[in-house]
Design a protein around this motif. Sequence first.
Motif, PDB file in Angstrom:
ATOM      1  N   ASN A   1      60.751  18.212  30.139  1.00  0.00           N
ATOM      2  CA  ASN A   1      59.515  18.879  29.752  1.00  0.00           C
ATOM      3  C   ASN A   1      58.488  17.865  29.262  1.00  0.00           C
ATOM      4  OD1 ASN A   1      57.777  21.030  29.303  1.00  0.00           O
ATOM      5  ND2 ASN A   1      58.593  21.444  27.265  1.00  0.00           N
ATOM      6  N   ALA A   2      58.925  16.845  28.531  1.00  0.00           N
ATOM      7  CA  ALA A   2      58.007  15.813  28.044  1.00  0.00           C
ATOM      8  C   ALA A   2      57.384  15.049  29.212  1.00  0.00           C
ATOM      9  CB  ALA A   2      58.742  14.863  27.111  1.00  0.00           C
TER      10      ALA A   2
ATOM     11  N   CYS B   1      53.847  14.264  23.493  1.00  0.00           N
ATOM     12  CA  CYS B   1      54.513  15.104  24.492  1.00  0.00           C
ATOM     13  C   CYS B   1      55.977  15.346  24.120  1.00  0.00           C
ATOM     14  CB  CYS B   1      54.417  14.459  25.879  1.00  0.00           C
ATOM     15  SG  CYS B   1      52.743  14.429  26.550  1.00  0.00           S
TER      16      CYS B   1
ATOM     17  N   SER C   1      57.589  18.986  23.211  1.00  0.00           N
ATOM     18  CA  SER C   1      58.708  19.483  24.015  1.00  0.00           C
ATOM     19  C   SER C   1      60.014  19.510  23.216  1.00  0.00           C
ATOM     20  CB  SER C   1      58.888  18.611  25.259  1.00  0.00           C
ATOM     21  OG  SER C   1      59.357  17.331  24.886  1.00  0.00           O
TER      22      SER C   1
ATOM     23  N   LEU D   1      54.731  17.294  30.674  1.00  0.00           N
ATOM     24  CA  LEU D   1      53.550  17.312  29.804  1.00  0.00           C
ATOM     25  C   LEU D   1      52.767  16.003  29.915  1.00  0.00           C
ATOM     26  CD1 LEU D   1      55.087  18.938  26.609  1.00  0.00           C
ATOM     27  CD2 LEU D   1      53.401  19.972  28.154  1.00  0.00           C
TER      28      LEU D   1
ATOM     29  N   ASP E   1      62.864  17.458  24.660  1.00  0.00           N
ATOM     30  CA  ASP E   1      63.338  17.748  26.016  1.00  0.00           C
ATOM     31  C   ASP E   1      62.652  16.776  26.979  1.00  0.00           C
ATOM     32  OD1 ASP E   1      63.890  18.703  28.551  1.00  0.00           O
ATOM     33  OD2 ASP E   1      63.240  20.757  28.147  1.00  0.00           O
TER      34      ASP E   1
END
Length: 108
Positions: free
Chosen positions: A80-81, A70, A74, A84, A77
């Motif tokens: 965002n990770a 993840c 990303s 995810l 980031d």
Amino acid sequence: MPLFEIETSAHIIVTWAEDEAAAEVVVQDAFPGDEIMRLTKRPRDTWVISKGALGLTNTSLDPCAIARECLSRSAGDKVNAIRLYRMETGSDLDQARRVIESNMVMGW
């Protein structure tokens, strides 16, 4: 020397000690703020933790491998990770944050 299992308010400790009083001293030295909830003399001199009981037998669900994937997807980031990771595993926000942050520290 007997093996003792000691459950405190915050930890589970496995230690060798001469007797129960000595086992209590080990806890007080290591974790002075913890309250001893249970102290058990083990019947044998070994300790086994079942990976199945901890849910660690399914290697395809390795949280670190998923977190690193993840983070890679990303581009590092964190927010965002985390998103995810939650989508991949169904974890709640706090669990996903801990796993992602732990893997960021390890240098994904």
